[in-house]
Design an enzyme around this catalytic site. Sequence first.
Site, mmCIF file in Angstrom:
data_model
loop_
_atom_site.group_PDB
_atom_site.id
_atom_site.type_symbol
_atom_site.label_atom_id
_atom_site.label_comp_id
_atom_site.label_asym_id
_atom_site.label_seq_id
_atom_site.Cartn_x
_atom_site.Cartn_y
_atom_site.Cartn_z
ATOM 1 N N GLU A 114 9.758 -10.717 -5.245
ATOM 2 C CA GLU A 114 10.070 -10.874 -3.828
ATOM 3 C C GLU A 114 10.173 -12.356 -3.503
ATOM 4 O O GLU A 114 9.805 -13.203 -4.311
ATOM 5 C CB GLU A 114 9.001 -10.212 -2.950
ATOM 6 C CG GLU A 114 7.605 -10.787 -3.124
ATOM 7 C CD GLU A 114 6.580 -10.058 -2.259
ATOM 8 O OE1 GLU A 114 6.682 -8.831 -2.108
ATOM 9 O OE2 GLU A 114 5.670 -10.726 -1.738
ATOM 10 N N ARG B 118 7.659 -18.567 3.587
ATOM 11 C CA ARG B 118 6.616 -19.355 4.256
ATOM 12 C C ARG B 118 6.073 -20.368 3.271
ATOM 13 O O ARG B 118 6.413 -20.346 2.097
ATOM 14 C CB ARG B 118 5.467 -18.415 4.674
ATOM 15 C CG ARG B 118 4.879 -17.707 3.459
ATOM 16 C CD ARG B 118 3.526 -17.087 3.675
ATOM 17 N NE ARG B 118 2.932 -16.735 2.397
ATOM 18 C CZ ARG B 118 3.064 -15.563 1.787
ATOM 19 N NH1 ARG B 118 3.762 -14.598 2.344
ATOM 20 N NH2 ARG B 118 2.504 -15.338 0.626
ATOM 21 N N ASN C 237 8.935 -15.075 -0.637
ATOM 22 C CA ASN C 237 8.087 -15.317 0.528
ATOM 23 C C ASN C 237 8.684 -16.447 1.347
ATOM 24 O O ASN C 237 8.927 -17.534 0.828
ATOM 25 C CB ASN C 237 6.674 -15.667 0.088
ATOM 26 C CG ASN C 237 6.032 -14.533 -0.686
ATOM 27 O OD1 ASN C 237 6.201 -13.367 -0.339
ATOM 28 N ND2 ASN C 237 5.339 -14.855 -1.750
ATOM 29 N N GLU D 165 9.262 1.427 -8.938
ATOM 30 C CA GLU D 165 9.569 0.215 -9.683
ATOM 31 C C GLU D 165 8.848 0.263 -11.021
ATOM 32 O O GLU D 165 7.695 0.689 -11.095
ATOM 33 C CB GLU D 165 9.081 -0.988 -8.873
ATOM 34 C CG GLU D 165 9.664 -2.303 -9.284
ATOM 35 C CD GLU D 165 9.269 -3.380 -8.285
ATOM 36 O OE1 GLU D 165 9.996 -3.573 -7.295
ATOM 37 O OE2 GLU D 165 8.229 -4.000 -8.478
ATOM 38 N N GLU E 175 9.029 -15.092 -6.183
ATOM 39 C CA GLU E 175 8.017 -14.569 -7.105
ATOM 40 C C GLU E 175 8.665 -13.738 -8.201
ATOM 41 O O GLU E 175 9.539 -12.907 -7.920
ATOM 42 C CB GLU E 175 6.999 -13.709 -6.350
ATOM 43 C CG GLU E 175 6.220 -14.481 -5.312
ATOM 44 C CD GLU E 175 5.019 -13.712 -4.776
ATOM 45 O OE1 GLU E 175 4.091 -14.368 -4.293
ATOM 46 O OE2 GLU E 175 5.007 -12.469 -4.830
ATOM 47 N N LYS F 278 11.979 -5.437 1.201
ATOM 48 C CA LYS F 278 11.990 -5.668 -0.243
ATOM 49 C C LYS F 278 13.236 -5.139 -0.930
ATOM 50 O O LYS F 278 13.736 -5.743 -1.873
ATOM 51 C CB LYS F 278 10.756 -5.043 -0.872
ATOM 52 C CG LYS F 278 9.506 -5.815 -0.542
ATOM 53 C CD LYS F 278 8.334 -5.214 -1.264
ATOM 54 C CE LYS F 278 7.050 -5.635 -0.594
ATOM 55 N NZ LYS F 278 5.948 -4.798 -1.032
#
Lengths: 453, 72
Positions: free
Chosen positions: A289, A293, A291, A200, A275, A115
Amino acid sequence: MNKILIANRGEIACRVIRSAQALGARTVAVYSDADRESLHVASADEAVHIGPAKAAESYLNIDALLAAAAATGATAVHPGYGFLAENAGFASRVIEAGLVWVGPTPAQIDAMGDKARARSLAEAAGVPIVPGSARFPTGELDGLEAAAEQVGYPLLVKASAGGGGIGMRLVDGPEQLRKTAEATQTMAERSFGDGTVFLERYIPRARHVEIQVFGFGNGRAVHVYERDCSIQRRFQKVIEEAPAPGLPQAVRVKMAEAAARLAASQHYRGAGTVEFIVNAETFEFFFLEMNTRIQVEHPVTECITGLDLVSLQLRLAAGESLDHLTQDSIPLAGHAIECRLYAENPAKMFLPSPGKLARFALPAATEGVRIDTGVREGDTITAYYDPMVAKLICHGATRDEALARMAAVLEGTTVEGIFTNVEFLRRVVAHAAFQRGEVFTGFIDAYKADLLA
Amino acid sequence: MAHEVELMTAGNMWKVLVKPGDAVKAGDTLFIMEVMKMEVPHEAPADGTVSAVNISEGEEGLDAGFVAVVID
């Protein structure tokens, strides 16, 4: 690419098989002891047993999966989502075995899986990021308090190797900071073998909005609009929709362009999702982040664009030119919404509810209705895998039309033998605030008196 | 009075944190199931002494309602 092994189970295995067969490819399913009689096994052209029910010994067993590919002469592997879908080691092994990996390169999976590295790549691509700290490896918390002051409270302590809400803790003020950071490190060390954490900023009234992207591996990438996934329980998505209700057009465009820019900068290959967390009041957005997939909620994007994202993944992996898929060629028509039917008991804090589907009746998939599932009446939802029973997806010319269709689909859904969240979903969809599009990640908690009573 | 702690859901036993003879307080975690990728902790309903533990770590396919732990 004439024979594709799907290294997954349940609805996504069925979903991939459907698109693969439509392209004329043969399909190989894999199954554990718990899935011998499962729908994905029956749907594939061939099926190979890969081990016991425990995922670690079957769906996460790289050697068994590669052996299944070799035994059946499969030429490509599609990982679905979850399990090994974002495991760069698996992708590398597939490629080393001389098979086509249907997904981004191992280096891309690695880069986005970390991340902190993903954040710096996003920042370099001009994508706004949430104020955050440097990383603190296990046992090294020097400078924690100063870093927290810079980030600002309330903040989240996040495990670098975590995801999907796992390994994430909220801290309201300095008094709980150190204790929480230590506890998160211990938990992360145990769960992920890596105790590294970072801090964060936490946005109290936030929306989760993500951009579907598709990269061609050559520095060109397109976005396929956004999905709002703000309705979540325990940091897990329950309802997703596209487009995001009430999001100003200028913000939607800026987010989509930022996501496509990030994918292009990485020479990203295939389907991915960027995202964002969006401040529900100011519409400021920050990268969360990426993804690497296909996502659970990809059908809502398919409904509003008419694209088949899985088919595109397979065609790109097969080396087909997708030069015709330009940004301007991707239409956006109407509104789509997806409800995840889970085997769980909302009245008992969403306690999982495995068991046999004594009755499982869904309405017919008429116009504007799509149902993706991996189970039939009489099947058992086991305790070994995730609790999703089906994805109910509705499409309409407007949001109101899509919601009306969804209300009817939920009304026509009957499940007996296990607890499900169907009544809970009915109440969310009928809720006045949801109908007005006032979604945010705290929605379920804020309206629990209406939704869970 | 004996308190029987039943499994809240079907699933697999991940961690068992008590053994017979242990003194427990109400709210202490007795064992944690792993169900559908989720941890489901079970807590002691009252103070007392563990008199029976009918489950063990790694057990699979347990049924809801099974009496896992008895506290006297």
